[in-house]
Design an enzyme around this catalytic site. Structure first.
Site, PDB file in Angstrom:
ATOM      1  N   LYS A 154       0.767  -1.421  -0.204  1.00 39.63           N
ATOM      2  CA  LYS A 154      -0.064  -0.114   0.076  1.00 39.63           C
ATOM      3  C   LYS A 154       0.734   1.343   0.359  1.00 39.63           C
ATOM      4  O   LYS A 154       1.504   1.553   0.323  1.00 39.63           O
ATOM      5  CB  LYS A 154      -0.953   0.179   1.301  1.00 39.63           C
ATOM      6  CG  LYS A 154      -2.000   0.799   1.640  1.00 39.63           C
ATOM      7  CD  LYS A 154      -2.422   0.911   2.341  1.00 39.63           C
ATOM      8  CE  LYS A 154      -3.786   2.043   2.889  1.00 39.63           C
ATOM      9  NZ  LYS A 154      -4.295   2.172   3.921  1.00 39.63           N
ATOM     10  N   SER A 229      -9.273   2.058   2.978  1.00 43.68           N
ATOM     11  CA  SER A 229      -8.248   2.821   2.211  1.00 43.68           C
ATOM     12  C   SER A 229      -7.229   2.283   1.550  1.00 43.68           C
ATOM     13  O   SER A 229      -6.386   2.243   0.932  1.00 43.68           O
ATOM     14  CB  SER A 229      -8.033   4.316   3.167  1.00 43.68           C
ATOM     15  OG  SER A 229      -6.572   2.265   4.160  1.00 43.68           O
ATOM     16  N   GLY A 251     -10.150   1.953  10.946  1.00 39.51           N
ATOM     17  CA  GLY A 251     -11.831   1.645  10.582  1.00 39.51           C
ATOM     18  C   GLY A 251     -12.154   0.690  10.160  1.00 39.51           C
ATOM     19  O   GLY A 251     -13.583   0.366   9.846  1.00 39.51           O
ATOM     20  N   SER A 253      -9.787  -0.517   7.075  1.00 44.55           N
ATOM     21  CA  SER A 253      -9.590   0.051   5.562  1.00 44.55           C
ATOM     22  C   SER A 253      -9.102  -1.605   4.846  1.00 44.55           C
ATOM     23  O   SER A 253      -8.622  -1.247   3.415  1.00 44.55           O
ATOM     24  CB  SER A 253      -7.773   0.926   5.499  1.00 44.55           C
ATOM     25  OG  SER A 253      -8.945   2.328   6.471  1.00 44.55           O
TER      26      SER A 253
END
Length: 592
Positions: A154, A229, A251, A253
């Site tokens: 990521k 995300s 939360g 992701s």
């Protein structure tokens, strides 16, 4: 009389002069602020344009590298390579039946093809070729367990010489000085990080869009988001462009993209592995901690990675990580599990497919010999507003707003940024006004004011600890091993996550509790699920409920999943539970 009139006239002139002075000063202050803002915006736009050019150049380098590797590497059947599991691929590479050059070439080519369809890559890590050459020089007895395995990471994971942007102009042109600890450990086992993947701006949205790299699309439906995300990872893995990847989770992701895209992922207990060298838009928060974790195509892949990460090398790189090696005896146990069973959190009504997923899996687990015990989580509404929102934005959003100053605000973040920018008295007024009509929005708006004082911050930390103790006491009272919990799904329409954030209660809960949680895909949305959605009302009937219904409409054939939960530091039993779920779901599919 003349004297008094003269004094009065002089005072009047002085008053006008003072008023003129303060008005001029006010205009100057406003003018200076506007000029600074314009300058900041111009700088941000210039940095974004340069970053976009760098990505274009990076992807061109990737294309050329693919051509070079095609000429140098032994010819292989790409489809056969891509169909291998991580365990199988690692075995073939170590046995020498596949060359690292061929495998890297296949995955680079596939990742690039996926990117051109979905926009999921942010960077090509060009020194992967140099790393490949170094690996080839090693004697066979020095090959690591991931020898030659391509890995995606990521965007916020530091990789020497590359930006970790968090989707923000603030972090552009600040290349990492060294690799993140996790990246170092992966490399030490022979893995080859080769691309970085897209994220949402600030990584505080579960969409996957930012002003630098744009919107990532869902692999199966271009009108849907892959989640966020870690949406770039989810999209790339689900499309076969990577075999294993790494995300982060504040939360949900890791778990939301895993559920939306139909892949596997696990959020670990805070600091079970190192977070050194992983960037964040908000650093310093303690009650809601962001954590790293792997994402892959099966449970075995996640297990293999954790076995390798929980190593002496990791503990030496980061002494704050507890020296707890992977507990094989816990993972390999065959004892029946006592499984807590939750259909709803009482805060957000689950979608028809979420509910069906949890019901079907619980029946399969019971048929496999496990005990299913009804369970409930207390006060989720309290957790969302008083613990989660006030934990992330304890400073009223000041840290985030400072970093976003002058930046282009992505549509996925525009609502929350606009609210954070409001003066506290306006937030307070709006909260009180909204309360009778929209209590959830009112509570969240009130929480965006922050905690205001150090004393209140300490109190907030204590409240989080008390809530954790309350849930764990209830868990122990039921003598549970693990918990089966709904996963937020199916995938939302692009642009809708910011309007329907309430159901993130299903994932955010475990960031507040600091429990390890994994996601296992268990099926697809059916036409019957879609028809049942027509009668969905939600528990509040508010704007969030209405937007959630609208966001997930038109999701037939998209993935659905469940969450597998364990107590802190029990990743091994969490993974074992995930494997049990994967097994019963696979057996169901074979029987059908």
């Amino acid at each position: 009389m003349f004297c008094q009139e003269g004094v009065s006239e002089a005072l009047q002139k002085l008053s006008w002069l003072l008023l003129s002075f303060f008005l001029t000063l006010l205009v100057l202050v406003i003018g200076v602020r506007l000029i600074r803002k314009w300058e900041a915006e111009a700088q941000a736009r210039a940095k974004i344009r340069e970053a976009q050019k760098r990505r274009e150049e990076s992807l061109k380098k990737m294309e050329k590298a693919i051509e070079r590797l095609k000429r140098q590497a032994p010819k292989v059947d790409s489809d056969s390579v891509l169909s291998l599991s991580l365990k199988e691929l690692a075995h073939h590479l170590r046995q020498g039946s596949l060359s690292p050059e061929s495998v890297l070439c296949v995955y680079m080519e596939k990742a690039l093809a996926v990117h051109y369809e979905l926009n999921c890559l942010t960077d090509y890590l060009e020194d992967c070729e140099a790393q490949l050459e170094e690996l080839k020089k090693q004697p066979k007895d020095k090959w690591g367990a991931l020898y030659g395995v391509p890995v995606s990471i990521k965007d916020p994971y530091d990789y020497k010489g590359h930006d970790s942007t968090c989707g923000m102009a603030y972090y552009l042109e600040k290349p990492a000085e060294e690799d993140a600890a996790i990246v170092k450990v992966l490399k030490s086992h022979g893995a080859i990080p080769f691309v970085k993947t897209n994220i949402s701006q600030t990584m505080l949205s579960f969409d996957c869009s930012n002003p630098i790299f744009g919107q990532t699309l869902h692999p199966q439906n271009r009108k849907k988001t892959p989640g966020g995300s870690s949406g770039g990872e989810g999209a790339l893995l689900a499309s076969g462009g990577s075999i294993i990847g790494f995300g982060t989770d504040t939360g949900g992701s890791i778990r939301i993209p895993s559920a939306f895209c139909g892949v596997y992922g696990i959020k670990l207990t805070s600091f079970r592995v190192s977070y050194n060298g992983v960037n964040s838009s908000i650093k310093g928060k303690k009650s809601v901690v962001t954590m790293a974790g792997p994402m892959g195509r099966d449970v075995d892949s996640l297990v293999l990675l954790l076995r390798l990460l929980l190593s002496e090398h990791m503990f030496q790189l980061d002494p704050t990580v507890p020296p707890m090696p992977f507990k094989e005896e816990v993972y390999s146990s065959t004892q029946p599990l006592r499984i807590g069973y939750v259909e709803t959190d009482g805060y957000s009504q689950p979608s028809p497919s979420m509910l069906r997923a949890i019901q079907e899996v619980s029946k399969k687990l019971q048929a496999a010999g496990h005990q299913i015990i009804p369970f409930s989580i207390p006060r989720v509404d309290y957790m969302m507003s008083k613990l989660l929102v006030s934990g992330i934005f304890a400073d009223g959003g000041e840290t985030l707003l400072e970093k976003l100053y002058g930046d282009i605000i992505d549509p996925s973040m525009s609502s929350i940024v606009s609210l954070l920018r409001l003066p506290d008295f306006v937030k307070c007024f709006l909260s009180k006004t909204l309360r009778p009509m929209d209590p959830r929005a009112a509570e969240n708006l009130n929480a965006l004011q922050g905690v205001k004082t150090p004393k209140n911050l300490w109190k907030q930390h204590v409240n989080v600890e008390d809530y954790q103790k309350e849930v764990m006491a209830n868990w122990r009272a039921h003598n549970l091993d693990v918990l089966l919990y709904p996963a937020l799904c199916p995938a939302f329409d692009i642009g809708s996550p910011s309007k329907a954030g309430g159901p993130t209660s299903y994932t955010s809960l475990f960031n507040v509790l600091n429990f390890p949680v994994g996601v296992v895909p268990v099926g697809k949305v059916t036409q019957e699920d879609e028809e049942e959605l027509a009668s969905y009302r939600g528990y509040y009937g508010d704007t969030i409920d209405k937007n959630f219904k609208k966001a997930i409409k038109g999701s037939v054939s998209l993935p659905i999943a469940v969450q597998c939960v364990a107590l802190p530091w029990r990743e091994e039993i969490c993974l074992r539970f995930m494997k049990e779920v994967e097994t019963v779901v696979d057996e169901k599919e074979k029987s059908e």
